[in-house]
Design a protein around this motif. Structure first.
Motif, mmCIF file in Angstrom:
data_model
loop_
_atom_site.group_PDB
_atom_site.id
_atom_site.type_symbol
_atom_site.label_atom_id
_atom_site.label_comp_id
_atom_site.label_asym_id
_atom_site.label_seq_id
_atom_site.Cartn_x
_atom_site.Cartn_y
_atom_site.Cartn_z
ATOM 1 N N LYS B 170 0.910 -1.261 -0.008
ATOM 2 C CA LYS B 170 0.031 0.140 -0.107
ATOM 3 C C LYS B 170 0.944 1.236 0.054
ATOM 4 O O LYS B 170 0.553 2.286 -0.469
ATOM 5 N N LEU B 173 1.899 1.766 -3.481
ATOM 6 C CA LEU B 173 1.039 2.599 -4.248
ATOM 7 C C LEU B 173 0.916 3.854 -3.877
ATOM 8 O O LEU B 173 0.680 4.651 -4.724
ATOM 9 N N ALA B 416 -6.525 12.378 -0.822
ATOM 10 C CA ALA B 416 -6.620 11.810 -2.130
ATOM 11 C C ALA B 416 -5.350 11.607 -2.759
ATOM 12 O O ALA B 416 -5.280 10.243 -3.536
ATOM 13 N N THR B 420 -5.875 7.617 -2.855
ATOM 14 C CA THR B 420 -6.786 7.249 -4.009
ATOM 15 C C THR B 420 -6.269 5.842 -4.627
ATOM 16 O O THR B 420 -6.905 4.806 -4.792
ATOM 17 N N LEU B 421 -4.844 5.639 -4.938
ATOM 18 C CA LEU B 421 -4.524 4.458 -5.618
ATOM 19 C C LEU B 421 -4.453 3.292 -4.929
ATOM 20 O O LEU B 421 -4.995 2.334 -5.339
ATOM 21 N N ALA B 423 -6.440 2.522 -2.633
ATOM 22 C CA ALA B 423 -7.840 2.245 -2.615
ATOM 23 C C ALA B 423 -8.380 1.430 -3.622
ATOM 24 O O ALA B 423 -9.255 0.665 -3.567
ATOM 25 N N LEU B 424 -7.886 1.926 -4.710
ATOM 26 C CA LEU B 424 -8.169 1.398 -5.861
ATOM 27 C C LEU B 424 -7.959 -0.117 -6.119
ATOM 28 O O LEU B 424 -8.733 -0.922 -6.643
ATOM 29 N N PHE B 425 -6.845 -0.324 -5.464
ATOM 30 C CA PHE B 425 -6.224 -1.749 -5.461
ATOM 31 C C PHE B 425 -6.858 -2.660 -4.622
ATOM 32 O O PHE B 425 -6.280 -3.934 -4.548
ATOM 33 N N ASP B 426 -7.391 -2.092 -3.560
ATOM 34 C CA ASP B 426 -7.932 -3.058 -2.586
ATOM 35 C C ASP B 426 -8.850 -4.070 -2.614
ATOM 36 O O ASP B 426 -9.807 -3.536 -3.575
#
Ligand code: NA
Ligand code: NA
Lengths: 173, 426, 302
Positions: B170, B173, B416, B420-421, B423-426
């Motif tokens: 994380k 990212l 953000a 943001t990134l 969170a997108l991969f989660d």
């Protein structure tokens, strides 16, 4: 520089290079055994169970023995800005003092690690079944070599300071 | 009293110029002695502080970076960047920044980045009519972005200092967008200065040249793809990715590029050993030091203090940033990550900041410290490589400081950008 | 006296409440002659370090798993033998009786006094492939285990592929199939979210490793006889509280994982698993012949 101090300097350089060689070999070995772990886990589908613990042991040797070389080369991260603001000979005295403190700490470290090694002799490292003391050994070496390297540098600094003080004063006044 | 001894001896040793790592060890040993603890506990903490599995990635990252540097991978990356973006006004500055994004992204070490890219780019820039101070300033400040762009061993140090529980993938990212943001801010500053000083543009070498340079550079870039991709996809652990990346770089430079001589290999190994031992011994002694900070409950004391000054998160974050910037002026990054994370992270959590965002903010902030005097290893290395006096570089560096400060503010107050990134991969 | 207590868990955890109650009761019964603070969340260092520090008297007390203690105290290793206890209740009975006394004697030789045995649950297998009912179901399975020869031996004896791995890396590895399974107690299975990526939880209870509320022998010996009695009684009382809290916690975790879609199965016949452990026991007893009596005491108990 007199004959004897030249010989001392050569001996210290040789010792420092030996430390560098030992820790470099540890690094190469670390890369090789970990490569073997990756190969075993993903290609052979069998994870060698001893790699993790051996790697942790090797990192100890790289860190502590390598650190002795860095002490000799005087390139550990430090803040020399304050002592550089002092004029001569304050700066030289501060530098020698720092080296003596470092050497004293190295000595304490070496003795404390001897205690620690005796204490950990009966405890075994998991998976390797070797005494935990092997993990303490590089720290002992680091302490001992730090004592030698920093002590010698501090001593030389004082000698230089003493031998140059009269000529220096004459010239500057 | 014990706390006074700990901090007093630490600052005393720093003042005399005792290396930071040992200053922490000496201060910790003195405080343990004062508390009536046996001295060996200092070294027990130190040894187990480095026997941490996730820290194994550090020697691998450092080793991979050194192999890329001495094995000709870095040079191919610079050539590629230069054919791609060199034709804008002040184009070589963009090349410099873009190369830092690519290479710093791999070595994870700003100093390695500067000595590698600086020695390739600064002479070329001077030759083409850019002044030395400008070349150095661009090189030095853009290398800071490499700290935030994954992989980065400083992120691993942060994760360890935070006491586990923070996912390294994380963090990786989270660093991408802030890293690019820093590069954009710097490119704007570099462009503005280039216009003002009427620096030249390179002619575009044609798409054919871009493709040729790209083809030569891509196998080297795959090292980064292996490390970052391995971690993000979860196929490899961070440590395995580091090891695999290092071995890949080694095989590539020996067998495919045939550009790694035995001598260059020895240089790479010994300099990786030096960097690794410097960083790791810092981590070890810092762990003894942190034990005492916990024992004296320093984080709680400081949280209470800060909260009495203000309960406004914006002000608290500003105060933390100012403190970090001041500390960053006199101390280097890894030491400060280790000392400040256990102290400031609880405060950040208290005011509702995500630990991941806090980590990125701290890296950007301390990165800035690497190029500020009086202690700025990146600035020093850059000036040495560029053969420019530090005073001279400092006179014209302010637009670049401004760009980095801008990026720091954005990262601090706009969650953000970092979050943001991941969170997108989660 | 100002005692320091070491605890790896966060403040709100059965062990943590047990330790807090212990410290409070000791302070109260000694009318404040003894005070102290429990440092939670491992701020005073890792478990192996803390064990050494208790031996040295730097940390006065702590709760340690007998698993890692086995590296320093051979007697403690006995409870890490797979399938040695038949149930958690049997473990309580034996640990509060002769087996616990024998392990305490071993600890005392290394400078540690056991004040009470805390429950840390029973570890069972979980994986992402299929429910485990017989040893054959483990064959070829890549199972993450803790760094310990006994656990590696256990998986290998069942025909599986033992993979020691740092705890933090297990979730990701389960998700991507680097390992097929692991083993732990229900609260850990739940709190680490491993149940999201390894759906089959098979109640094998192969390891029932108690935790020990330990006191430094240096500290203990410095107490008056009256205070020693207070400390021992407080230790026992705190263990009772912890066991009760642990039971509640385990029940809640089981409910969570079941609601999350986990398939839980009870292994009907554990005998073939126990029989498969023969090489592990043989090797252990060959290396530690003087522990034969203790092993048999536990193994033959009903
Ligand atoms: Na990086
Ligand atoms: Na600085």
């Amino acid at each position: 520089m007199s004959h004897s101090t030249g010989a001392v300097a050569r001996a210290l350089n040789a010792l420092s290079n030996l430390c560098l060689l030992a820790s470099s070999c540890s690094l190469v070995l670390l890369v090789v055994v970990f490569g073997w772990l990756v190969f075993g886990r993903y290609v052979l589908n069998v994870t060698p169970t001893w790699v993790e613990q051996l790697s942790l042991l090797l990192v100890g040797y790289i860190t502590f023995v390598g650190s002795a070389t860095v002490v000799h080369e005087d390139s550990h991260l430090g803040v020399t800005l304050f002592r550089d603001m002092l004029g001569s000979p304050g700066r030289e005295i501060a530098t020698a003092l720092a080296d003596f403190i470092l050497a004293g700490f190295g000595l304490v470290m070496a003795f404390a690690c001897i205690d620690l090694m005796q204490f950990g002799w009966s405890t075994k490292l998991p998976m390797l079944n070797v005494p935990e003391s092997l993990r303490t050994l590089p720290a002992f070496l680091c302490g001992a070599f730090t004592f030698v390297f920093a002590g010698a540098r501090g001593g030389r600094q004082i000698l230089l300071l003493l031998s140059s003080s009269d000529t220096h004063e004459n010239r500057s006044l | 009293m014990g706390l006074a001894i700990l901090l007093g001896i630490f600052s005393g040793c720093l003042f005399l110029g005792v290396p930071v790592a040992f200053a922490m060890g000496i201060a910790a040993a003195s405080a343990f002695f004062y508390e009536g603890f046996p001295l060996l506990i200092t070294f027990q903490r130190t040894i187990s502080g480095i026997s941490v599995f996730s820290l194994l990635a550090i020697p691998f990252f450092v080793f991979a970076g050194e192999i890329m540097l001495h094995g000709g991978i870095a040079a191919r990356l610079v050539r590629f960047a230069s054919t791609l973006v060199g034709h804008a006004r002040g184009g070589l500055a963009s090349v410099n920044i873009f190369s830092s994004m690519l290479f710093g992204g791999i070595s994870g070490s700003a100093v390695a980045d500067i000595s590698a890219l600086g020695s390739l780019l600064i002479p070329v820039m001077k030759e083409k009519g850019y002044s030395g101070d400008y070349a150095v300033n661009v090189t030095v400040t853009s290398s800071i972005a490499g700290i935030v762009i994954p992989p980065s061993h400083n992120m691993i140090i942060f994760a360890v200092a935070a006491g586990g529980g923070i996912s390294i993938s994380k963090l990786f990212l989270a660093g991408v967008v802030p890293g690019i943001l820093m590069c954009v801010c710097l490119a704007i500053a570099a462009y503005a200065v280039a216009i003002k000083r009427k620096y030249p543009a390179e002619p575009f070498p044609g798409w054919r040249a871009v493709v040729v340079a790209g083809a030569a550079a891509i196998p080297g870039l795959i090292t980064a793809v292996i490390i970052v991709g391995g971690v993000l996809s979860g196929i490899f652990t961070v440590t395995e990715s580091g090891a695999f990346g290092a071995i890949y770089a080694l095989l590539l430079t020996v067998f495919a590029y045939r550009s790694l001589s035995w001598r260059a290999f020895v240089t790479a190994v010994t300099s990786a050993v030096r960097t690794t031992s410097m960083v790791m011994i810092l981590i070890g002694f810092a762990s003894a030091f942190a034990y005492l900070l916990a024992l004296y409950q320093v984080p709680t004391l400081l949280t209470n203090l800060l909260v009495t000054i203000s309960d406004n998160p914006i002000i608290i974050l500003l105060m933390i940033n100012v403190m970090l910037l001041m500390l960053g002026m006199i101390m280097d990054m890894a030491a400060l990550i280790l000392i400040c994370t256990p102290i400031f992270l609880p405060i950040a959590r208290e005011i509702g900041m995500d630990p991941i965002q806090f980590g990125i903010m701290m890296l950007v902030n301390l990165g800035l410290g690497l190029c500020t005097p009086p202690v700025g290893s990146c600035l020093f290395v850059g000036c040495a490589v560029g053969k420019v006096k530090i005073e001279q570089a400092l006179k014209t560096i302010w637009p670049f400081y401004l760009a980095l400060l801008m990026a720091l503010l954005l990262v601090t107050y706009v969650p953000a950008i970092s979050l943001t990134l991941p969170a997108l991969f989660d | 006296a100002d005692w320091r207590g070491w605890n790896i868990h966060v403040e709100d955890y059965p062990v943590s409440h047990g330790m807090e109650q212990f410290m409070a009761e000791v302070s109260e019964k000694t009318e404040g002659r003894i005070a102290g603070k429990v440092y939670h969340a491992g701020v005073l260092g890792s478990q192996p370090d803390a064990i050494e520090q208790v031996r040295l008297g730097i940390i006065n007390f702590g709760v340690f798993s007998l698993g890692p203690m086995g590296q320093a105290v051979p007697e403690a290793n006995v409870v890490s033998l797979p399938f040695i206890f038949k149930s958690v209740d049997q473990m309580y009975r034996l640990m509060d009786g002769d087996a616990g006394a024998a392990i305490d004697a071993g600890l005392q030789k290394k400078g540690i006094v056991a004040l009470g045995w805390y429950d840390a649950g029973a570890r069972s297998f979980y994986n992402s492939r299929q429910p485990i009912n017989t040893p054959a179901d483990v064959e070829g399975l890549k199972v993450r285990v803790m760094n310990n020869d006994l656990f590696v031996g256990m998986i290998e004896s069942l025909g599986g592929n033992a993979t020691p791995m740092a705890f933090a890396e297990v979730y990701q590895s389960l998700k991507t199939g680097v390992v097929d399974g692991a083993e732990n107690n229900p609260p850990s299975y739940e709190s680490t979210n491993h149940y999201e990526v390894a759906k089959y939880y098979s109640i094998s209870e192969h390891l029932i490793i108690p935790e020990c509320l330990c006191m430094s022998k240096k500290t203990f010996d410095s107490l008056s006889e009256e205070d020693q009695a207070i400390v021992l009684a407080a230790g026992k009382a705190s263990a009772e509280l912890e066991r009760q809290l642990w039971g509640e916690r385990e029940k809640k975790s089981m409910e969570t994982v079941l609601a999350g879609g986990t398939q839980v199965n009870q292994i009907a016949d554990k005998a073939p698993f126990q029989a498969a452990m023969a090489p592990v026991y043989d090797k252990f007893l060959a290396e530690n012949p003087d522990l034969t009596d203790l092993v048999n005491l536990i193994r033959n108990a009903d």
